[in-house]
Design a protein around this motif. Structure first.
Motif, PDB file in Angstrom:
ATOM      1  N   ALA A 656     -66.701 -51.143 -29.593  1.00 11.54           N
ATOM      2  CA  ALA A 656     -67.370 -51.536 -28.345  1.00 11.54           C
ATOM      3  C   ALA A 656     -66.771 -50.824 -27.144  1.00 11.54           C
ATOM      4  N   MET A 657     -65.580 -50.260 -27.336  1.00 11.71           N
ATOM      5  CA  MET A 657     -64.919 -49.643 -26.194  1.00 11.71           C
ATOM      6  C   MET A 657     -64.303 -48.313 -26.610  1.00 11.71           C
ATOM      7  N   GLY A 658     -64.786 -47.234 -26.048  1.00 11.63           N
ATOM      8  CA  GLY A 658     -64.064 -45.991 -26.124  1.00 11.63           C
ATOM      9  C   GLY A 658     -64.455 -45.017 -27.194  1.00 11.63           C
ATOM     10  N   LEU A 659     -65.264 -45.371 -28.174  1.00 11.12           N
ATOM     11  CA  LEU A 659     -65.651 -44.406 -29.198  1.00 11.12           C
ATOM     12  C   LEU A 659     -67.062 -43.898 -28.901  1.00 11.12           C
ATOM     13  N   ASN A 660     -67.175 -42.604 -28.584  1.00 13.52           N
ATOM     14  CA  ASN A 660     -68.479 -42.003 -28.310  1.00 13.52           C
ATOM     15  C   ASN A 660     -69.046 -41.479 -29.622  1.00 13.52           C
ATOM     16  N   LEU A 661     -69.974 -42.208 -30.197  1.00  8.36           N
ATOM     17  CA  LEU A 661     -70.470 -41.919 -31.545  1.00  8.36           C
ATOM     18  C   LEU A 661     -71.983 -41.767 -31.550  1.00  8.36           C
ATOM     19  N   PRO A 662     -72.514 -40.945 -32.475  1.00  5.40           N
ATOM     20  CA  PRO A 662     -73.972 -40.740 -32.556  1.00  5.40           C
ATOM     21  C   PRO A 662     -74.656 -41.886 -33.307  1.00  5.40           C
ATOM     22  N   ILE A 663     -74.560 -43.096 -32.785  1.00  2.13           N
ATOM     23  CA  ILE A 663     -75.140 -44.274 -33.431  1.00  2.13           C
ATOM     24  C   ILE A 663     -76.572 -44.452 -32.939  1.00  2.13           C
ATOM     25  N   GLN A 664     -77.497 -44.548 -33.865  1.00  2.00           N
ATOM     26  CA  GLN A 664     -78.871 -44.845 -33.467  1.00  2.00           C
ATOM     27  C   GLN A 664     -79.174 -46.331 -33.614  1.00  2.00           C
ATOM     28  N   THR A 665     -78.583 -46.978 -34.631  1.00  2.00           N
ATOM     29  CA  THR A 665     -78.869 -48.392 -34.883  1.00  2.00           C
ATOM     30  C   THR A 665     -77.559 -49.166 -35.028  1.00  2.00           C
ATOM     31  N   GLY A 692     -74.822 -51.793 -26.855  1.00  2.00           N
ATOM     32  CA  GLY A 692     -75.018 -50.636 -25.999  1.00  2.00           C
ATOM     33  C   GLY A 692     -74.566 -49.324 -26.608  1.00  2.00           C
ATOM     34  N   ARG A 693     -73.799 -49.381 -27.711  1.00  3.09           N
ATOM     35  CA  ARG A 693     -73.348 -48.148 -28.366  1.00  3.09           C
ATOM     36  C   ARG A 693     -74.474 -47.474 -29.149  1.00  3.09           C
ATOM     37  N   ALA A 694     -75.598 -48.168 -29.306  1.00  2.00           N
ATOM     38  CA  ALA A 694     -76.732 -47.578 -30.036  1.00  2.00           C
ATOM     39  C   ALA A 694     -77.528 -46.667 -29.104  1.00  2.00           C
ATOM     40  N   GLY A 695     -78.038 -45.550 -29.663  1.00  2.00           N
ATOM     41  CA  GLY A 695     -78.892 -44.642 -28.895  1.00  2.00           C
ATOM     42  C   GLY A 695     -78.116 -43.789 -27.930  1.00  2.00           C
ATOM     43  N   ARG A 696     -77.170 -42.993 -28.453  1.00  2.01           N
ATOM     44  CA  ARG A 696     -76.344 -42.154 -27.584  1.00  2.01           C
ATOM     45  C   ARG A 696     -77.206 -41.127 -26.859  1.00  2.01           C
ATOM     46  N   TYR A 697     -77.082 -41.088 -25.537  1.00  4.92           N
ATOM     47  CA  TYR A 697     -77.909 -40.179 -24.725  1.00  4.92           C
ATOM     48  C   TYR A 697     -77.623 -38.734 -25.123  1.00  4.92           C
ATOM     49  N   GLY A 698     -78.710 -37.972 -25.321  1.00  9.29           N
ATOM     50  CA  GLY A 698     -78.589 -36.582 -25.719  1.00  9.29           C
ATOM     51  C   GLY A 698     -78.668 -36.379 -27.207  1.00  9.29           C
ATOM     52  N   LEU A 699     -78.436 -37.475 -27.982  1.00 11.56           N
ATOM     53  CA  LEU A 699     -78.515 -37.405 -29.443  1.00 11.56           C
ATOM     54  C   LEU A 699     -79.721 -38.169 -29.973  1.00 11.56           C
ATOM     55  N   HIS A 700     -80.020 -39.311 -29.367  1.00  9.58           N
ATOM     56  CA  HIS A 700     -81.153 -40.142 -29.792  1.00  9.58           C
ATOM     57  C   HIS A 700     -81.952 -40.543 -28.563  1.00  9.58           C
ATOM     58  N   GLU A 701     -83.250 -40.499 -28.680  1.00  8.10           N
ATOM     59  CA  GLU A 701     -84.098 -40.863 -27.543  1.00  8.10           C
ATOM     60  C   GLU A 701     -84.042 -42.369 -27.263  1.00  8.10           C
ATOM     61  N   GLU A 702     -83.743 -43.160 -28.268  1.00  8.60           N
ATOM     62  CA  GLU A 702     -83.684 -44.610 -28.094  1.00  8.60           C
ATOM     63  C   GLU A 702     -82.719 -45.193 -29.121  1.00  8.60           C
ATOM     64  N   GLY A 703     -82.219 -46.388 -28.815  1.00 10.44           N
ATOM     65  CA  GLY A 703     -81.302 -47.075 -29.727  1.00 10.44           C
ATOM     66  C   GLY A 703     -81.931 -48.357 -30.242  1.00 10.44           C
ATOM     67  N   TYR A 704     -81.474 -48.785 -31.426  1.00 10.07           N
ATOM     68  CA  TYR A 704     -82.021 -49.990 -32.051  1.00 10.07           C
ATOM     69  C   TYR A 704     -80.876 -50.974 -32.317  1.00 10.07           C
ATOM     70  N   VAL A 705     -81.183 -52.245 -32.130  1.00  9.78           N
ATOM     71  CA  VAL A 705     -80.209 -53.314 -32.358  1.00  9.78           C
ATOM     72  C   VAL A 705     -80.824 -54.336 -33.306  1.00  9.78           C
ATOM     73  N   GLY A 706     -80.059 -54.740 -34.325  1.00  6.97           N
ATOM     74  CA  GLY A 706     -80.567 -55.729 -35.278  1.00  6.97           C
ATOM     75  C   GLY A 706     -79.424 -56.483 -35.920  1.00  6.97           C
ATOM     76  N   ALA A 707     -79.713 -57.085 -37.065  1.00  7.12           N
ATOM     77  CA  ALA A 707     -78.706 -57.890 -37.771  1.00  7.12           C
ATOM     78  C   ALA A 707     -79.024 -57.879 -39.256  1.00  7.12           C
ATOM     79  N   LEU A 708     -78.019 -58.288 -40.050  1.00  7.36           N
ATOM     80  CA  LEU A 708     -78.204 -58.310 -41.504  1.00  7.36           C
ATOM     81  C   LEU A 708     -78.888 -59.582 -41.973  1.00  7.36           C
ATOM     82  N   THR A 709     -78.828 -60.648 -41.175  1.00  3.90           N
ATOM     83  CA  THR A 709     -79.437 -61.925 -41.572  1.00  3.90           C
ATOM     84  C   THR A 709     -80.280 -62.477 -40.438  1.00  3.90           C
ATOM     85  N   GLY A 710     -81.213 -63.369 -40.808  1.00  5.45           N
ATOM     86  CA  GLY A 710     -82.088 -63.977 -39.813  1.00  5.45           C
ATOM     87  C   GLY A 710     -81.347 -64.790 -38.763  1.00  5.45           C
ATOM     88  N   PRO A 711     -80.412 -65.704 -39.150  1.00  2.86           N
ATOM     89  CA  PRO A 711     -79.700 -66.491 -38.139  1.00  2.86           C
ATOM     90  C   PRO A 711     -78.926 -65.626 -37.145  1.00  2.86           C
TER      91      PRO A 711
END
Length: 930
Positions: A656-665, A692-711
């Protein structure tokens, strides 16, 4: 329908006024017969020439039908009489009651005797509560009682309130060639209440007869089984006592727990055990033994007391008759441990309370123990109970308060002197001399706020970058170097100094307040709210000597930054940034079998991260990042993900802090975390920071946020847009060594733990500040106080990155302290031969702990270079261990090991020991019981 209901309510209210507050059914009985006949004629009732009782019944039926027209005519007629029909106070309501009962009974078949009984039952019942349903139920109970009475006479017994039939029967006993009879009380439940009305007396009699026979047979079998047990040799009772005990059994006897006469029990217990006294209760025994207890481990302070053990009679009866051993001694020992543990806790609590009262005073713990012991020994001798009586407790506190009164006066003078050091901002004179400008780059993650700040830093002639993490400090250093600038790196365990450099990248705790620069960037300023590290951001904002101070952070930090700027009386400019790539929330949970490349899964514990890595390794190349890993390993794992060597990243909120990574989701594995004190739900700010780490500017046009379970997805959806509460003071600040040295002179001590405790408890500041939370530092201070070291050395040691709670690191630290005290050089040993990869999670954890040892050694080497002389070996060890950890993260399976035998446990196994060890332990316990 609503209008009709309102009209009916209005008519009811009018009728109550006419009848003096009573309803229609009660009041109609007081209307004269002539008026009733006249009203019947108006309503065209055929009952108009009948008796008054018939007319009353007819009008009651008419009124209860609820026809608004009929009720309107009745109400208008009664109002036209211009009178009220209130109840006559001189006449009792008994006539109306009897009349109503007669009216109801006329519709129910009954006998004259039942009529008399019903009228007696309802003699005190209010008129409105006399209803056909209640009278019908009363008749049913009456008839049931009559049938029960007949059956009781016929079968020589009685029914109790629960419907059980209680009777007596004589049973023959034969044991040891002795024969006698005992009359015992039995009971059975022959039928339910509703059966009594349905069945004839003969049918009820047959059921009752069968029920009695079954109860007698069951009791006979119980007696036979008991006599078979009682006739065997018995260690507690001889034949004569057994026969005597059986002849004295009560009428109501459960043959699973046949009573043993009190005199026999007393004889058994006093002969077989060290019991000093026995007290007989209705269902239990209280057994007493004499015990001794030593206070505070001093043999001179010995007390005697009576230990009480309460046991159920049923349990003792059963053990005696079945000839089983009585574990009285074991139970007394268990009870002794409980009582003495409770007493020790009381002693400790009292001692701690007095120590707290005497905190900062020149009083040793042994003196307090002596005061407590002398008072407590006398109190226990009087009552023979191992406890501190309340009266004694008050006496000790009162006498102790008088004893330390003079010492407290001295302490208060010291506190008053300490409070004169109040203006914290003046501890940073260089910053106060400069005309500083404060700029706050405010925005969410991936908004470019830090990038813009770093551009300003690159343009400045001199500058400082203060990072929240060593990894970020290293990235900042490389960013400056890549821009063609000469730069230095300063962290707790690593210093790359370029004498010609005008720019420094540093962790925030290593900020230098003695060197002025043009621009300073303070990253992630919302960390000022962190209970453990927030002081570093407060100190930096107040004291960094830079002409322009650029802070970066989230929206919730704005009020805090503004408050500090106002207090410092310095100009603040707020620059807002918007997120560059949109963030899209998934509508459905994501399966681990359907992950897309560039996906990061966030868990909140090392165990969960490694378990997820194990589940995914068969299908994907996986990188792993969590807080216990060294910065080098985290950086290498991030590189693998960034360069496509791995498709999936599994991490804690360390990303969440300090790692600039090409994360899309970003996918959340959980929606809660353990924060060091308790497990709690993620806050909206934490969810946004991670998402907010999803969708790195310049690498992905948009980021996605989700979860592994419904709750978890529901939680993320609910909280991600919820505004975070603004950060407010007071803000934590930390003393520097000059401050500590001044306090040492005031309180006249070289004990660092006392000085730090004094700072936390007594230091007061102008402005929105309090002393920092330094629990870890205090714990280390207690360790260093055990050694003969000067105060400055102790202070630097207390600031070391030592993980309190790690036995391995604490033992290493004590070894270092011994060497420092002896002024001996401290070598660093390279790790033993390591396997290719870690075979278990515990083996990986051991390597991680060894890396922390390296970090501790390197950190200390920069403060005590004359003692920590083996930095070359330490750096080599770090390379070896990091390489081992990196290989393990790529190839290892990280099965947890059994805590007993060390064998690997299956994936996601719930328990800490394997099945074989569990079964073996269970067999040992079973054998011990036998």
């Amino acid at each position: 329908m609503a209008k009709k209901k309102k009209k009916l309510i209005k008519y009811n209210q009018t009728i109550r006024k006419i009848f003096g507050g009573e309803g229609f059914d009660e009041g109609i009985t007081r209307v004269p017969l002539d008026n009733l006949i006249e009203m019947a004629m108006i309503l065209s009732l055929k009952e108009q020439h009948l008796t008054k009782a018939d007319l009353v019944r007819a009008f009651r039926r008419l009124w209860s039908n609820g026809d608004t027209a009929d009720r309107a005519l009745i109400t208008e007629y009664l109002k036209s009489l211009d009178t009220t029909f209130k109840a006559d106070k001189t006449v009792t309501s008994n006539e109306a009651r009897l009349e109503k009962i007669d009216e109801i009974l006329a519709q129910i078949e009954h006998t004259p005797g039942e009529e008399v009984a019903i009228k007696e039952q309802f003699e005190e019942v209010k008129l409105k509560k006399i209803t056909p349903q209640r009278i019908a139920r009363a008749l049913m109970r009456l008839r049931n009682a009559q049938k029960r009475g007949t059956l009781e006479e016929r079968f020589d017994g009685a029914f109790d309130d629960d419907g059980n039939f209680v009777f007596f029967h004589s049973f023959a006993f034969e044991i040891f060639e002795e024969q006698f009879h005992k009359i015992l009380q039995l009971s059975c439940r022959p039928f339910e209440d509703e059966e009594i009305l349905k069945l004839s007396e003969d049918a009820l009699g047959r059921k009752l007869e069968k029920c009695k026979e079954e109860a007698i047979q069951k009791k006979r079998e119980e007696i036979g089984h008991f006599l078979e047990i009682a006739s065997k040799p018995n260690r507690y009772l001889d034949k004569e006592k057994i026969i005597h005990a059986l002849k004295r059994i009560p009428e109501q006897c459960d043959f699973a727990f046949v009573p043993v006469p009190e005199e026999y029990l007393r004889e058994i217990l006093l002969e077989m055990f060290k019991i000093s006294d026995i007290e007989f209760l209705s269902d239990a025994l209280r057994l007493f033994e004499k015990k001794e207890k030593i206070l505070f481990g001093n043999p001179e302070w010995k007390v005697s007391y009576r230990l009480m053990l309460e046991v159920e009679k049923r349990w003792i009866y059963q053990a005696v008759w079945e000839n089983e051993p009585l574990p009285i001694d074991e139970d007394f020992e268990t009870r002794r441990v409980e009582v003495e543990a409770q007493f020790d806790a009381e002693l400790t609590a009292l001692k701690d309370a007095l120590l707290h009262e005497a905190e900062g005073l020149e009083m040793r713990a042994e003196e307090i123990e002596t005061i407590i012991a002398h008072a407590v020994i006398d109190a226990i001798a009087q009552k023979e109970i191992l406890e501190i009586p309340y009266k004694t407790l008050k006496t000790i506190n009162r006498h102790f308060a008088r004893q330390i009164e003079g010492l407290k006066l001295k302490k208060q003078r010291e506190e008053l002197l300490a409070r004169t050091i109040r203006d914290f901002k003046n501890l940073f004179p260089l910053a106060r001399e400069m005309d500083r400008k404060l700029i706050f780059h405010l925005g969410p993650t991936n908004s470019g706020k830090t990038y813009a700040a770093m551009q300003k830093l690159k343009e400045a002639d001199t500058g400082y970058y203060l990072a929240p993490l060593r990894l970020l400090a290293l990235e900042g250093y490389e960013t400056l170097k890549n821009a063609g600038l000469q730069a230095s790196l300063v962290t707790g365990e690593e210093q790359l100094i370029d004498e010609e450099a005008a720019h420094i990248s540093s962790t925030i705790e290593m900020a230098n307040f003695q060197v002025d620069v043009d621009v300073c960037v303070i990253d992630e300023v919302q960390m000022i709210a962190d209970p453990d590290r927030g002081w570093a951001w407060a100190n930096a904002i107040i004291g960094i000597p830079a002409h322009t101070v650029i802070m970066t952070g989230s929206e919730d930090a704005l009020e805090a930054v503004q408050e500090l700027a106002d207090w410092l009386d310095e100009e603040l400019e707020v620059v807002r940034f918007e997120r560059k790539a949109p963030l899209i929330l998934n509508h459905h949970p994501t399966s681990l079998k359907k992950l897309e490349p560039s996906t990061a899964i966030v868990a909140f514990s090392r165990r969960d991260v490694l378990a997820l890595k194990e589940q995914l390794s068969g299908r994907y190349d996986v990188s792993v990042v969590y807080g216990n890993l060294s910065p080098e390993v985290r950086r290498e794992e991030a590189r693998r993900f960034r360069e496509g060597e791995s498709q999936i990243l599994v991490a804690t909120d360390a990303i969440a802090m300090g790692l600039n990574l090409p994360i899309q989701t970003i996918l959340f594995a959980r929606d809660s975390k353990f924060d060091g004190q308790s497990r709690r739900l993620l806050t909206p700010s934490e969810i946004r920071q991670i998402a907010g780490r999803a969708g790195r500017y310049g690498l992905h046009e948009e980021g996605y946020v989700g979860a592994l379970t419904g709750p978890v997805l529901n939680t993320v959806t609910e909280l991600i847009d919820e505004p975070s509460p603004p950060i407010h003071g007071p803000y934590r600040v930390m003393a520097n060594f000059e401050h500590i040295d001044l306090i040492a002179k005031i309180v006249e001590t070289e004990s660092l733990s006392e000085i730090l405790g004094f700072f936390v408890k007594h230091m007061q500041f102008d402005g929105p500040f309090v002393a920092a939370n330094i629990e870890n530092m205090l714990e280390i201070a207690k360790m260093v106080d055990l050694y003969n070291l000067d105060l400055k050395t102790k202070y630097h040691l207390a600031c070391a990155p030592l993980s309190i709670g790690s036995p391995y690191l604490e033992s290493v630290f004590h070894r270092y302290l011994i060497a420092l005290e002896r002024q001996e050089p401290i070598p660093f040993q390279l790790p033993d031969q390591l396997p290719p990869v870690a075979q278990t999670s515990d083996m990986l954890f051991e390597a991680e702990e060894m890396v922390k040892e390296v970090s501790l050694y390197l950190w200390l080497s920069y403060r005590f270079p004359e003692s920590f002389v083996d930095t070359e070996n330490a750096l080599r060890a770090r390379e070896i261990l990091n390489a081992f950890i990196e290989r393990s993260l790529r190839k290892g399976v990280f099965a947890r090991a059994c805590k007993r035998c060390g064998k690997p446990l299956p994936p996601n196994f719930r328990f800490g020991i394997c099945q074989e060890c569990f079964r073996g332990g269970r067999q040992i316990r079973r054998y011990a019981k036998k």
